[in-house]
Design a protein around this motif. Structure first.
Motif, PDB file in Angstrom:
ATOM      1  N   HIS A  40      -6.083  -4.141  -2.988  1.00 14.81           N
ATOM      2  CA  HIS A  40      -5.732  -3.017  -1.996  1.00 14.81           C
ATOM      3  C   HIS A  40      -4.407  -2.659  -2.077  1.00 14.81           C
ATOM      4  O   HIS A  40      -3.911  -2.662  -1.004  1.00 14.81           O
TER       5      HIS A  40
ATOM      6  N   SER B 256     -16.838   1.965   0.540  1.00 15.23           N
ATOM      7  CA  SER B 256     -16.070   2.026  -0.871  1.00 15.23           C
ATOM      8  C   SER B 256     -14.924   1.466  -0.907  1.00 15.23           C
ATOM      9  O   SER B 256     -14.471   0.734  -1.802  1.00 15.23           O
ATOM     10  N   ARG B 257     -14.156   1.398   0.168  1.00 15.69           N
ATOM     11  CA  ARG B 257     -12.726   0.979   0.287  1.00 15.69           C
ATOM     12  C   ARG B 257     -12.393   0.151   1.258  1.00 15.69           C
ATOM     13  O   ARG B 257     -12.999   0.219   2.308  1.00 15.69           O
TER      14      ARG B 257
ATOM     15  N   LYS C 175       0.867  -1.254  -0.083  1.00 15.91           N
ATOM     16  CA  LYS C 175      -0.117   0.041  -0.065  1.00 15.91           C
ATOM     17  C   LYS C 175       0.984   1.381  -0.064  1.00 15.91           C
ATOM     18  O   LYS C 175       0.357   2.436   0.039  1.00 15.91           O
TER      19      LYS C 175
ATOM     20  N   LYS D  73     -11.266  -1.282  -6.964  1.00 20.48           N
ATOM     21  CA  LYS D  73     -10.827  -1.347  -5.610  1.00 20.48           C
ATOM     22  C   LYS D  73     -11.761  -0.438  -4.888  1.00 20.48           C
ATOM     23  O   LYS D  73     -12.190  -0.708  -3.730  1.00 20.48           O
ATOM     24  N   ASP D  74     -12.543   0.852  -5.432  1.00 21.89           N
ATOM     25  CA  ASP D  74     -13.544   1.468  -4.641  1.00 21.89           C
ATOM     26  C   ASP D  74     -14.804   0.934  -5.534  1.00 21.89           C
ATOM     27  O   ASP D  74     -15.030   1.058  -6.374  1.00 21.89           O
ATOM     28  N   LYS D  75     -15.530   0.467  -4.341  1.00 26.98           N
ATOM     29  CA  LYS D  75     -16.849  -0.138  -4.713  1.00 26.98           C
ATOM     30  C   LYS D  75     -17.853   0.825  -5.220  1.00 26.98           C
ATOM     31  O   LYS D  75     -18.790   0.700  -6.206  1.00 26.98           O
TER      32      LYS D  75
END
Lengths: 381, 381
Positions: free
Chosen positions: A76, A149-150, A55, A103-105
């Protein structure tokens, strides 16, 4: 052809990374793993291991510069670093752009909407707005589905909200609020693509969830659905992998509504829990096919060899500590039971510690074996 | 039950060791490898690696003391060290006694004779006697089969002697001289046993040799033999594994004579080339079943899933150096082609560099695929 002399970097060294390493071993591929945990599942099976966060921008860039091409086992990751590496000429599959879009819903849902993929209606909430205010302002009815979202993973970051009390338990993060869909069943399709734009899809699997943990519990292949529905789902998976422009795997989860329509739930651009049975039950495993996709070789046959049921082996409730597996011997006495332990040192309730694939001549027999294993094999400490 | 927390030591880290490591990975077993080559095939897939000779008494004893139990992937090890370790309380499978009885081909033959196992007539020659004198003194007729008592492997140490000139090429070592048998075909059976004296056998495979290199070239399963012959061979394999008192695998090679009788040729107490197809084509691979045998778990089903042909991938004649694999992409475009590269850095003519298993609905189709792969896939440098 990239099969030999390529250093392949994988961001993440969990069970998916481990199973990628085992598939890569058959072709003597050089695999480099980046993971923050020096005792991660893939550690013993990769060619090189780098301890560090996938990350972190600088860590990913440094790691990426030490290899020839990159892939992921978790979405992620820092996709900006992957973008920079791609600009430097590294091969990156799936593309950093697709990782950003997935990765962001919230962004996932917006893509479905903009590209005409059927999906449940939703509203997107920014991180700085209070969830209660948002729900009231938008006149959202209970029950609804909340998704962060994440950062969601393995059932975390998803909740069915039935009351105002449920609402108050949720963190005030960026999220989507989806209409609750009356689901007949959930299925998943895995698609594979290479740079030549060849695409193949695996047969659909049917997913059964444990309501308590909101975790995938059992999964069967073939799914008990019509050919028509399966073909619709496959077509959507093929369109999605091309829309995202992904090489390697894309796993697509679908809802089948009680009205008989099919909705895209979510996608993952990597090997996926819903494809673990392919190790024993398919002509080519999802792991080898991910490698084929990113290495731009011909894709492997996705033909099913025999019916199978997949059981996730999760930590028992009430146990947290050094993992101990009880019942292995009894489970191994059943024909067609294939046990995979991931090698995580510590167990905790509902943590994915392994999986078991049962195979048989009929799906009913495979299911019966899975239920036997479920009652026999436990992860405690 | 020994599945968890046992340190399993393996003498040898070649391709058989590597494939044992990959099978062990599914159950998160801790595997320690001893091999003189720090770049050996198993190196990247074991938990711990020790560089050293498995033929050296002190090295094997030291290595053995660092683990809880021991097994082998090659029988040319120091069995005295294993004997000492067994006396110290280590679990050793196969037993040091059985390794002693098997690694010397003369002693192997004597055991068959003394225990009533059918085998071709032979004479045993000590190392200090001249081979020519021995042949003349015993009035041995040409052609005959010469086998070095010790150290033979992959076609080395075996010769068909047709003339006095052939005789003069052979080293003056301890050997056996076997009657030349008019062979209809060669088959092999792998048996597996655990400490509870449970035994299972795999279906017979039929072996086809390259005459030039005296190396196993192609092998098919099922073998084209009668049930009666197959059952006779299985019975002999079961009696042999019990006579040797072996836990784990025993591979038994047989001759079928033109007269329809079955003769034991030789045995190996470990995973064997004739069982590589079991990775894809059997319910349980020979590697997992070796682990089951030595760990004393229930044995895995040996059921065949589909017909298969195994092709050994050997170094092309005329090439010696860093291995390069050509034709992978074309070979991978054929459905049912499963490529295994062992990861040996250097190739030389006839060196085993990998194997390919082809699977199909019929043995004829599997054979056709194997012939295609044979013409496509080459190991050069």
């Amino acid at each position: 052809m990239r099969l030999k002399k390529m250093k392949i970097g994988i961001l993440g060294g969990g069970q998916l990374g481990k199973m990628l390493c085992l598939a890569a071993a058959d072709w003597d591929l050089e695999i480099h793993i980046l993971d923050p945990d020096p005792k991660c599942a893939a550690r013993n099976y990769c060619t090189h291991f780098t301890e560090g966060s996938f990350k972190d921008y600088g860590t990913v860039v440094d790691f990426g510069r030490s290899v020839d091409m990159l892939t992921i086992e978790i979405e992620h990751v820092d996709e900006d670093a992957l973008m920079a590496l791609k600009q430097e000429g590294k091969i990156v599959h799936p593309s950093p752009e697709s990782i950003f879009l997935i990765k962001d819903k919230g962004i996932q849902k917006i893509l479905y909407k903009e590209n005409g993929f059927p999906s449940s209606p939703f509203k997107y909430k920014e991180g700085d707005e209070r969830l209660e205010t948002f729900v009231m302002k938008n006149k959202i009815n209970f029950p609804f589905v909340w998704k962060a979202s994440r950062g969601g993973y393995d059932g975390k970051g998803v909740a069915l909200v039935k009351t105002i009390e449920d609402l108050k338990q949720l963190p005030n993060v960026a999220c989507i609020v989806e209409d609750f869909v009356d689901i007949e069943k959930e299925i998943a399709i895995i698609a594979v693509r290479n740079e030549k734009d060849e695409v193949v899809t695996y047969p659909a699997v049917e997913m059964l969830f444990d309501q308590k943990a909101n975790l995938l519990d059992l999964q069967s292949c073939p799914a008990d659905i019509s050919h028509e529905i399966e073909n619709q789902a496959k077509d959507l998976a093929i369109k999605l992998i091309r829309t995202y422009n992904i090489c390697g795997l894309l796993a697509v989860e679908f809802f089948l509504t009680k009205q008989g329509t099919i909705l895209v739930n979510e996608v993952a651009p990597r090997p996926h829990n819903s494809g673990h049975h392919t190790i024993e039950a398919s002509e080519t495993s999802q792991f080898q096919n991910h490698l084929r996709g990113i290495l731009n070789t011909p894709l492997g046959s996705t033909k099913t060899r025999m019916p199978s049921v997949l059981l996730n082996l999760v930590g028992e409730e009430g146990y947290e500590g050094n993992a101990l597996y009880v019942g292995m011997e009894n489970a191994l006495s059943i024909e067609g039971v294939h046990i995979h332990l991931y090698g995580k040192n510590t167990t905790k309730p509902w943590r994915k510690m392994g999986h078991v694939t049962t195979t048989a001549d009929t799906i009913e027999d495979a299911m019966e074996k899975a239920m036997q294993v479920k009652s026999l094999l436990k992860v405690v400490c």
